[in-house]
Design an enzyme around this catalytic site. Structure first.
Site, short mmCIF file in Angstrom:
data_model
loop_
_atom_site.label_atom_id
_atom_site.label_comp_id
_atom_site.label_asym_id
_atom_site.label_seq_id
_atom_site.Cartn_x
_atom_site.Cartn_y
_atom_site.Cartn_z
N LYS A 114 46.09 46.41 46.54
CA LYS A 114 45.36 47.44 45.55
C LYS A 114 45.83 48.80 46.00
O LYS A 114 45.76 49.62 45.00
CB LYS A 114 43.80 47.25 45.83
N LYS A 206 47.69 36.05 39.68
CA LYS A 206 46.42 35.79 39.35
C LYS A 206 45.81 36.13 38.07
O LYS A 206 45.86 37.48 37.65
CB LYS A 206 45.43 36.34 40.67
N LYS A 209 40.96 41.26 36.15
CA LYS A 209 40.32 42.14 35.17
C LYS A 209 41.17 43.30 35.01
O LYS A 209 41.02 43.87 34.02
CB LYS A 209 39.02 42.67 35.81
P1 AMP Z 1 36.01 40.14 41.24
O1 AMP Z 1 36.44 40.11 39.60
O2 AMP Z 1 36.96 40.64 41.87
O3 AMP Z 1 34.50 40.88 41.35
O4 AMP Z 1 35.44 38.76 41.55
C1 AMP Z 1 34.51 37.83 41.43
C2 AMP Z 1 34.49 36.61 41.52
O5 AMP Z 1 35.47 35.91 40.88
C3 AMP Z 1 34.97 36.23 43.21
O6 AMP Z 1 34.20 35.32 43.67
C4 AMP Z 1 36.59 36.14 42.95
O7 AMP Z 1 37.10 35.31 44.09
C5 AMP Z 1 36.38 35.39 41.65
N1 AMP Z 1 37.76 35.27 40.92
C6 AMP Z 1 38.33 36.42 40.50
N2 AMP Z 1 39.49 36.28 39.82
C7 AMP Z 1 39.89 34.92 40.04
C8 AMP Z 1 40.74 33.86 39.51
N3 AMP Z 1 41.61 34.63 38.82
N4 AMP Z 1 40.35 32.69 39.90
C9 AMP Z 1 39.42 32.15 40.42
N5 AMP Z 1 38.55 32.96 40.86
C10 AMP Z 1 38.62 34.35 40.70
#
Ligand code: AMP
Ligand code: TRP
Length: 345
Positions: A114, A206, A209
């Site tokens: 990041k 991956k 967002k």
């Molecule tokens: P975040 O969007 O970073 O707040 O992630 C929220 C949750 O979604 C966390 O548990 C991440 O590990 C999961 N997550 C985010 N992106 C992915 C992805 N591409 N595949 C699987 N899990 C994800």
């Protein structure tokens, strides 16, 4: 305080909740409600480790909350709230800033990704982010943490922090509490149908967002038309689908699409390949469009309804934080005793 089994997890309100968040995290949050006391947090303090437009942040906090509810999280039986309303998270994070070692944080790959090349210009918050995450979990003395694969390293750090606190203050913990071990070592639950969903444009990246291309992800509030377009445009390779799983090796885009289909349908990859193997992607993609619209359509519709009622969504967050604060305050009071601070009891 008695140690009970408790689930905690968080999602950042940084926009564009997508299929990866859903399959990697939220689907598991919903399932765990049957067997644990669950706390699900919209981690707005984590969000501001990178710049957020204030009006957009407010909208995104409501949107993640709406997604939780729309996916089937029950905010009455369990707790749904936004992090900044419970000051104990930031308070315990400071104590953890003094427990965690620089060397531990220097190993965190998410910070490296990041912060990128311009590391000198990253916020101090982005660097200390995993300590706040440990505080989120441990302020509730949570025992189980459902997350996607990308959070594994942060969970290991949380366990290291819990362990070091328990060791460093072992005598004081014995003197002030009935528990020989104060913080449980939280267990990651990296399970479910798809712990790592990849970008629809590049099977080695991956789904995220923050990807500038909206075609890289399926958002939870995409309508049927958008879902259809994104699946049809999803990158593939010229070969037909294999008939066995082994044939997906070194074909990241094909593997990802089959994985998504499997996760959404509850079928195995092997089962899907016995049906679609040998055929072109177009047929498979048509099936995937129908399935994704069937599964995500009602979620998007419910999110839209909730977006029209911000007062209700805010009331869920206020009620949830009132209940969360009671638990967090109890832990924080014990932490103050253990560390040796004077405070009103
Ligand atoms: P975040 O969007 O970073 O707040 O992630 C929220 C949750 O979604 C966390 O548990 C991440 O590990 C999961 N997550 C985010 N992106 C992915 C992805 N591409 N595949 C699987 N899990 C994800
Ligand atoms: N760091 C997590 C992510 O980006 C979000 C998060 C913050 C979290 N605090 C947490 C997840 C506590 C689990 C437990 O996905």
């Amino acid at each position: 305080m008695t140690a009970i089994e408790r689930v905690f997890s968080g999602v950042q309100p940084t926009g564009n909740l997508h299929l990866g968040n859903y399959l990697g995290a939220i689907v598991n949050f919903v399932k765990l409600q049957d067997s644990y006391n669950c706390i699900y947090c919209v981690v707005d303090l984590h969000a501001i480790t990178t710049w957020q437009d204030p009006a957009e942040l407010t909208r995104n906090i409501r949107e993640v909350t709406a997604a939780f509810i729309a996916c089937g999280i029950d905010p009455k039986t369990h707790i749904v709230f936004n992090q900044s309303q419970v000051a104990e998270h930031a308070e315990l994070a400071w104590v953890f800033n003094c427990v965690a070692r620089l060397g531990w944080l220097n190993r965190m790959t998410q910070f490296k990704e990041k912060a990128g090349k311009d590391r000198e210009n990253a916020s101090v918050g982005l660097y200390a982010y995993p300590n706040l995450m440990a505080a989120d979990i441990l302020v509730y003395r949570a025992t189980h943490v459902p997350v996607g694969e990308d959070q594994k390293q942060h969970l290991e750090l949380s366990r290291d922090i819990a362990q070091k606190f328990n060791n460093d203050f072992a005598d004081s913990i014995k003197a002030h509490t009935l528990d020989p071990v104060f913080f449980p070592l939280p267990e990651p639950l990296i399970t479910g149908p798809a712990t790592r969903v990849m970008s629809l444009r590049d099977g080695t990246k991956k789904m995220s967002k923050s990807d500038p291309s909206d075609y890289s992800r399926i958002n939870l509030n995409d309508d049927a038309e958008a879902i259809a377009q994104k699946v049809r445009k999803a990158k593939t390779d010229p070969e037909p689908l294999p008939s066995e799983e082994k044939g997906l090796e070194h074909r990241p885009e094909a593997d990802n699409l089959v994985g998504i289909y499997a996760a959404l349908s509850g079928r195995t990859k092997a089962d899907l390949l016995s049906e679609f193997g040998g055929g072109q992607f177009s047929n498979f993609k048509n099936g995937l469009v129908d399935l994704a619209v069937e599964k995500l359509g009602p979620i998007g519709a419910e999110m839209k309804k909730l977006a029209a009622d911000p007062a209700y969504v805010d009331s869920v967050l206020i009620d949830g934080s009132d209940r969360a604060r009671v638990i967090a305050a109890e832990t924080m009071s014990a932490v103050k005793d253990i560390v040796g601070f004077i405070h009103k009891k």
